[in-house]
Every structure is written in C-alpha cells, then in structure tokens.
Design a protein around this motif. Structure first.
Motif, PDB file in Angstrom:
ATOM      1  N   ASP A 163      49.296  22.667  46.810  1.00  0.00           N
ATOM      2  CA  ASP A 163      47.933  21.239  46.621  1.00  0.00           C
ATOM      3  C   ASP A 163      47.616  21.108  45.474  1.00  0.00           C
ATOM      4  OD1 ASP A 163      48.262  22.199  49.641  1.00  0.00           O
ATOM      5  OD2 ASP A 163      45.942  22.524  49.521  1.00  0.00           O
ATOM      6  N   PHE A 164      47.497  21.770  44.201  1.00  0.00           N
ATOM      7  CA  PHE A 164      47.354  21.493  42.671  1.00  0.00           C
ATOM      8  C   PHE A 164      48.555  20.679  42.451  1.00  0.00           C
ATOM      9  CE2 PHE A 164      45.555  22.806  38.894  1.00  0.00           C
ATOM     10  CZ  PHE A 164      44.020  23.016  38.461  1.00  0.00           C
ATOM     11  N   ALA A 165      49.426  21.608  42.614  1.00  0.00           N
ATOM     12  CA  ALA A 165      50.893  20.530  41.423  1.00  0.00           C
ATOM     13  C   ALA A 165      51.011  19.091  42.508  1.00  0.00           C
ATOM     14  CB  ALA A 165      51.576  21.585  41.948  1.00  0.00           C
ATOM     15  N   ALA A 166      50.728  18.974  43.741  1.00  0.00           N
ATOM     16  CA  ALA A 166      50.224  17.855  44.435  1.00  0.00           C
ATOM     17  C   ALA A 166      50.123  16.907  43.647  1.00  0.00           C
ATOM     18  CB  ALA A 166      50.509  18.038  45.786  1.00  0.00           C
ATOM     19  N   HIS A 175      48.282  17.152  40.435  1.00  0.00           N
ATOM     20  CA  HIS A 175      48.512  17.161  39.021  1.00  0.00           C
ATOM     21  C   HIS A 175      49.575  17.183  38.617  1.00  0.00           C
ATOM     22  CE1 HIS A 175      43.562  18.229  38.718  1.00  0.00           C
ATOM     23  NE2 HIS A 175      44.136  19.077  39.762  1.00  0.00           N
ATOM     24  N   GLY A 176      50.649  17.237  39.267  1.00  0.00           N
ATOM     25  CA  GLY A 176      51.741  17.676  38.626  1.00  0.00           C
ATOM     26  C   GLY A 176      52.006  19.160  38.082  1.00  0.00           C
ATOM     27  N   PRO A 177      53.555  19.115  37.483  1.00  0.00           N
ATOM     28  CA  PRO A 177      54.125  20.419  37.266  1.00  0.00           C
ATOM     29  C   PRO A 177      52.224  21.033  36.010  1.00  0.00           C
ATOM     30  CG  PRO A 177      55.293  18.586  35.823  1.00  0.00           C
ATOM     31  CD  PRO A 177      54.490  18.647  37.286  1.00  0.00           C
ATOM     32  N   CYS A 178      51.300  21.824  36.360  1.00  0.00           N
ATOM     33  CA  CYS A 178      50.215  22.351  35.671  1.00  0.00           C
ATOM     34  C   CYS A 178      50.310  24.150  36.413  1.00  0.00           C
ATOM     35  CB  CYS A 178      49.549  21.889  37.065  1.00  0.00           C
ATOM     36  SG  CYS A 178      49.750  22.481  38.432  1.00  0.00           S
ATOM     37  N   ALA A 179      48.825  24.210  35.140  1.00  0.00           N
ATOM     38  CA  ALA A 179      48.371  25.789  35.277  1.00  0.00           C
ATOM     39  C   ALA A 179      47.024  25.629  36.129  1.00  0.00           C
ATOM     40  CB  ALA A 179      47.622  25.651  33.604  1.00  0.00           C
ATOM     41  N   CYS A 180      47.359  25.881  37.104  1.00  0.00           N
ATOM     42  CA  CYS A 180      46.679  26.831  38.572  1.00  0.00           C
ATOM     43  C   CYS A 180      45.770  26.770  38.543  1.00  0.00           C
ATOM     44  CB  CYS A 180      47.509  26.035  39.886  1.00  0.00           C
ATOM     45  SG  CYS A 180      48.252  27.370  40.257  1.00  0.00           S
ATOM     46  N   GLY A 181      45.824  28.055  37.740  1.00  0.00           N
ATOM     47  CA  GLY A 181      44.794  29.347  37.683  1.00  0.00           C
ATOM     48  C   GLY A 181      45.457  30.076  36.497  1.00  0.00           C
ATOM     49  N   PHE A 182      44.742  31.454  35.766  1.00  0.00           N
ATOM     50  CA  PHE A 182      44.788  32.071  34.997  1.00  0.00           C
ATOM     51  C   PHE A 182      43.534  33.737  35.528  1.00  0.00           C
ATOM     52  CE2 PHE A 182      41.184  30.258  33.465  1.00  0.00           C
ATOM     53  CZ  PHE A 182      39.899  30.791  31.905  1.00  0.00           C
ATOM     54  N   ALA A 183      43.763  34.394  34.613  1.00  0.00           N
ATOM     55  CA  ALA A 183      43.388  35.506  35.246  1.00  0.00           C
ATOM     56  C   ALA A 183      42.428  36.251  34.278  1.00  0.00           C
ATOM     57  CB  ALA A 183      44.120  37.021  35.549  1.00  0.00           C
ATOM     58  N   ILE A 184      41.516  37.348  34.030  1.00  0.00           N
ATOM     59  CA  ILE A 184      40.870  37.995  33.146  1.00  0.00           C
ATOM     60  C   ILE A 184      40.359  39.221  33.323  1.00  0.00           C
ATOM     61  CG2 ILE A 184      38.266  37.882  31.642  1.00  0.00           C
ATOM     62  CD1 ILE A 184      37.802  34.633  31.525  1.00  0.00           C
ATOM     63  N   ARG A 185      41.493  39.848  32.641  1.00  0.00           N
ATOM     64  CA  ARG A 185      40.930  41.626  33.074  1.00  0.00           C
ATOM     65  C   ARG A 185      39.205  42.026  32.784  1.00  0.00           C
ATOM     66  NH1 ARG A 185      45.433  43.890  29.453  1.00  0.00           N
ATOM     67  NH2 ARG A 185      47.039  43.295  30.032  1.00  0.00           N
ATOM     68  N   PHE A 186      38.627  42.883  33.536  1.00  0.00           N
ATOM     69  CA  PHE A 186      37.665  43.449  32.853  1.00  0.00           C
ATOM     70  C   PHE A 186      37.651  45.411  33.252  1.00  0.00           C
ATOM     71  CE2 PHE A 186      36.899  39.123  35.025  1.00  0.00           C
ATOM     72  CZ  PHE A 186      35.978  38.695  34.276  1.00  0.00           C
ATOM     73  N   ARG A 187      36.830  45.551  32.493  1.00  0.00           N
ATOM     74  CA  ARG A 187      36.448  46.963  32.600  1.00  0.00           C
ATOM     75  C   ARG A 187      35.947  47.520  33.570  1.00  0.00           C
ATOM     76  NH1 ARG A 187      36.779  46.493  26.317  1.00  0.00           N
ATOM     77  NH2 ARG A 187      34.401  46.745  26.996  1.00  0.00           N
ATOM     78  N   LYS A 188      34.835  46.580  34.180  1.00  0.00           N
ATOM     79  CA  LYS A 188      33.900  47.159  35.159  1.00  0.00           C
ATOM     80  C   LYS A 188      35.068  46.735  36.861  1.00  0.00           C
ATOM     81  CE  LYS A 188      29.536  46.751  33.024  1.00  0.00           C
ATOM     82  NZ  LYS A 188      28.468  46.150  33.620  1.00  0.00           N
ATOM     83  N   GLY A 230      38.105  22.466  36.595  1.00  0.00           N
ATOM     84  CA  GLY A 230      39.510  21.299  36.991  1.00  0.00           C
ATOM     85  C   GLY A 230      39.662  22.104  37.995  1.00  0.00           C
ATOM     86  N   GLY A 231      38.944  22.784  38.813  1.00  0.00           N
ATOM     87  CA  GLY A 231      38.817  23.869  39.837  1.00  0.00           C
ATOM     88  C   GLY A 231      40.067  24.490  40.286  1.00  0.00           C
ATOM     89  N   CYS A 232      40.458  25.166  38.972  1.00  0.00           N
ATOM     90  CA  CYS A 232      42.048  25.819  38.763  1.00  0.00           C
ATOM     91  C   CYS A 232      41.265  27.017  39.456  1.00  0.00           C
ATOM     92  CB  CYS A 232      42.359  26.064  37.766  1.00  0.00           C
ATOM     93  SG  CYS A 232      41.411  26.934  36.416  1.00  0.00           S
ATOM     94  N   MET A 233      42.030  28.175  39.614  1.00  0.00           N
ATOM     95  CA  MET A 233      40.958  29.528  40.156  1.00  0.00           C
ATOM     96  C   MET A 233      41.309  30.796  38.705  1.00  0.00           C
ATOM     97  SD  MET A 233      43.322  30.944  43.135  1.00  0.00           S
ATOM     98  CE  MET A 233      43.253  29.943  44.868  1.00  0.00           C
ATOM     99  N   LEU A 234      40.633  31.266  38.358  1.00  0.00           N
ATOM    100  CA  LEU A 234      39.624  32.170  37.520  1.00  0.00           C
ATOM    101  C   LEU A 234      40.355  33.530  38.260  1.00  0.00           C
ATOM    102  CD1 LEU A 234      37.051  32.197  35.152  1.00  0.00           C
ATOM    103  CD2 LEU A 234      38.824  33.827  35.555  1.00  0.00           C
ATOM    104  N   TYR A 235      40.437  34.283  37.838  1.00  0.00           N
ATOM    105  CA  TYR A 235      40.956  35.642  38.864  1.00  0.00           C
ATOM    106  C   TYR A 235      39.947  36.571  37.888  1.00  0.00           C
ATOM    107  CZ  TYR A 235      45.355  33.804  41.378  1.00  0.00           C
ATOM    108  OH  TYR A 235      46.033  32.934  42.062  1.00  0.00           O
ATOM    109  N   LEU A 236      40.059  37.542  38.795  1.00  0.00           N
ATOM    110  CA  LEU A 236      38.356  38.570  37.823  1.00  0.00           C
ATOM    111  C   LEU A 236      39.780  39.811  37.934  1.00  0.00           C
ATOM    112  CD1 LEU A 236      35.141  37.468  39.376  1.00  0.00           C
ATOM    113  CD2 LEU A 236      36.542  36.686  36.972  1.00  0.00           C
ATOM    114  N   VAL A 237      39.871  40.730  37.087  1.00  0.00           N
ATOM    115  CA  VAL A 237      41.391  41.257  37.538  1.00  0.00           C
ATOM    116  C   VAL A 237      40.067  42.704  37.018  1.00  0.00           C
ATOM    117  CG1 VAL A 237      43.747  42.192  36.356  1.00  0.00           C
ATOM    118  CG2 VAL A 237      43.044  39.746  37.631  1.00  0.00           C
ATOM    119  N   ASP A 238      40.821  44.088  37.256  1.00  0.00           N
ATOM    120  CA  ASP A 238      40.800  45.700  36.722  1.00  0.00           C
ATOM    121  C   ASP A 238      41.426  46.129  37.215  1.00  0.00           C
ATOM    122  OD1 ASP A 238      40.694  45.502  39.506  1.00  0.00           O
ATOM    123  OD2 ASP A 238      38.033  45.998  39.968  1.00  0.00           O
ATOM    124  N   ARG A 239      42.806  45.338  37.966  1.00  0.00           N
ATOM    125  CA  ARG A 239      43.887  46.884  37.759  1.00  0.00           C
ATOM    126  C   ARG A 239      44.559  46.286  36.492  1.00  0.00           C
ATOM    127  NH1 ARG A 239      46.289  47.101  43.086  1.00  0.00           N
ATOM    128  NH2 ARG A 239      45.479  45.213  43.029  1.00  0.00           N
TER     129      ARG A 239
END
Ligand SMILES: [Fe+2]
Length: 364
Positions: A80-83, A85-98, A133-142
């Motif tokens: 849906d995001f690519a539809a 925006h076209g070719p896109c960065a639809c999300g990114f992930a940040i790492r957490f020690r907690k 921009g409504g992209c996904m921000l993932y919260l990663v701990d692994r």
C-alpha cells in the motif's frame, strides 16, 4: 554486548531512558514489477542477500551491520505504501537495550502514534509505532547477544555468508527526513518526548535561489541521528521531493565506512551513480582545511567531499552522495574522523566553487 562499530570518534551521549542503541534496518518496497531495481541497486552497493522470509517475499540484504529489507509482499502495508509513494522506504527499525514491549508501552504513554496495520503486514515480529510520513518505526530488542529479530521468521539463503563485508559499509549513520513546512517542530518534539532525542545542530542553508532549514535530532546513544528538513521555497529540493514522493519521508540514508576511498571506488566499479563535484571545489581544500592530511588527487578522482569542525578545524568528515536512487531517495557514504557534524561546511564550499566556475565562464 553488541559489537560497537568503529566510529572514529567518541560520540556525545546523554540520558537514555529507553536504552536506544543504533539502527537495525531500513525496509524498502516498490510498485508491482519494480522490486528488481532495489535488488540490483543493493547488489551494486556491495550488499549480499543473506536471509529470506519463510513464507513471504521479503529479502534481507546485509553489509557489515547495515540491513536493508526488500519487501515484495503483494498485499499489506508495504504494498500500500509503494502504491502511494512509488519506490520507497516504508519503514525502519531502532534497537533498544530495554525490552521492546516495555519501550512500546512507555512511548505510547508519551503520545507515540500506534500503527493500525495488521501484524501480518510487519516485516519482522516487533512492536511498531508511526514514523514520519506514516512509515513504520519498529522497536527491536533482539540483536547482538540477545539473538536476532529475524530468527524464526527468516531462513539463511543458501551459500550466503551471515555477515558479508561487502564494500566496507559498517552501520547506518543517519536517516534524514523531508517535511512539509511547519511540521519540523512537531516531529522534533515527537522524537524528543518519546526517546529523549536532542537537537545537536540547526542549519539555515541558503543557496543562490532557494534555501532550507535543518534540525539534526540525535538520540541519547549518540548514534541514531534523524535530521529533519523543511523549506519555505516551493521550488526547493525539499518541496520537489515532497511532490515526487507524494508526502513526507526519508530523504537520504547515510551509511558509515572506515575507508571511504575503497568503498566508493568499489561502488563506482559496479555502476553506482554519485553526484558530481565541480573541479573548482578541490582548488581551495588546502586553504579551507589546512593540514587535513588527505590524498587530494584521490579525493578529486572520486569526487569526495571533505569537511572539518568549525572549532578546531581538525576533526574531519569525508562524504559523498549518490544520485536519486529509490524514487527521490538517495544515499550518503560517510567516514567520520572525530567529526559529529553532517558536512555543513560543504554546502557553502560547493556553492562558492560553482560561483568560481560561473565567474570563469563569464556568467557572473
Ligand atoms: Fe547526511
């Protein structure tokens, strides 16, 4: 402990309530039939395909600690995001020690926007909030010794080295975003409130005809940096991006290397297209940054840019930008030698070098 990347510097750190600890990945998508462009680009940049989702068409490309996901799921959030925006960065992930679940509850309580996309739309099993921009921000701990966020859902690709060194990229240094005019304050506040980001730099960049303002938001680990741009000029490069991308989003993805000469030479040999730098830029490097110690003919051959901190003139930064590579999104290759900036000195230096060329041609 997670292996600390070689930063070429001591980074500035401060109170880190969520235990933020670097970027994990950026996720990309493209409209139907165009994902091949993403695969070809990442291969040319030295990435290796290392993992594939067990049941969905998602590939993890890796180089050093940089992970780029290509999500070709025909349905769901990325499609849906690519539809839109076209070719896109639809999300990114940040790492957490907690624990990520704990971070998720804490940031929701501070006003984080939840994402309504179904769990099966996620590239990895991690809590998500809304990014710019409504992209996904993932919260990663692994990650590191806690395992891997890909474990379980992803399988190694046959013959793939788990951590290909590629052309020497080591980690994601910053993700710069473009915003509509007037939105900068609210997004700076979002990152400040949720994760205790701080504004470490503010620039007002004036070109000959257009300008932009930029706030460099930096996380308390000193590594996750999210500069924000906006512009009052309808013809500025920021607004051109917003028109082409149909919204706000990641303008450029900067990746760190310990040897920018070798990295860029290897990428050029594979056909990666970089922005050009006028010859006249190199005429005044020794005056601009006395005693820099870099190989100027090799800088010039590769069109690399050099900057130094304003205070001492000794902490160097080398950088170069690709041409637009994914829709209007481009990449930056950066090597820091003690410098925590973003190459501010180069905006002015490039502007003046173009003027010198114009004067030579009798235009000015
Ligand atoms: Fe940058």
């Amino acid at each position: 402990m997670n292996a600390q990347p070689n930063l070429g510097m001591q980074v500035t750190t401060f109170e880190n309530p969520t235990g933020i600890d670097g970027f994990e990945f950026v996720e990309f998508a493209a409209p139907p039939g165009r994902a091949g462009e993403l695969h070809a680009l990442f291969e040319a940049m030295g990435f290796g395909a290392v993992l594939r989702h067990r049941s969905r068409p998602i590939t993890v490309y890796r180089q050093g600690e940089v992970n780029f996901l290509v999500n070709e799921d025909p349905q769901g959030f990325a499609a849906d995001f690519a539809a839109a925006h076209g070719p896109c960065a639809c999300g990114f992930a940040i790492r957490f020690r907690k624990p990520a679940a704990e971070v998720y509850q804490a940031v929701l309580a501070k006003g984080a926007e939840p994402v309504t996309a179904k769990p099966e739309s996620r590239a990895v099993d991690a809590p998500i909030i809304q990014g710019i921009g409504g992209c996904m921000l993932y919260l990663v701990d692994r990650y590191g010794e806690q395992g891997s966020v890909y474990e379980g859902d992803y399988l190694p690709l046959p013959g793939a080295a788990p951590h290909p060194p590629g052309f020497g990229l080591t980690f994601i240094d910053h993700l710069t975003h473009n915003l509509y005019l007037g939105h900068m304050g609210q997004w700076a506040d979002y990152y400040e409130r949720l994760f205790n980001f701080r504004e470490i730099r503010y620039f007002d960049i004036k070109g000959a005809k257009t300008g932009l303002v930029s706030k460099a938001m930096t996380a308390p680990d000193g590594i996750v940096r999210i500069p924000l741009n906006e512009s009052a000029d309808p013809k500025s490069q920021i607004n051109e991006y917003l028109d082409q991308y149909h919204g706000e989003g990641i303008q450029h993805i900067a990746c760190f290397t310990d040897d920018i000469y070798a990295t860029v030479e290897a990428m050029r040999a594979k056909g990666v297209a970089f922005l050009d730098t006028p010859e006249t830029y190199y005429e005044v490097i020794d005056q601009r940054i006395p005693g820099h110690g870099e190989d100027v003919p090799r800088l010039k051959k590769n069109k690399l840019l050099i900057d130094a901190d304003r205070e001492t003139g000794k902490k160097l930064l080398l950088q170069i930008f690709t041409q637009n590579a994914i829709g209007p999104i481009f990449f930056e290759i950066i090597q820091r030698k003690g410098n925590e900036g973003f190459g501010e000195g180069n905006f002015q230096a490039l502007f003046e070098s173009i003027e010198r060329d114009q004067m030579r041609r009798g235009v000015l």
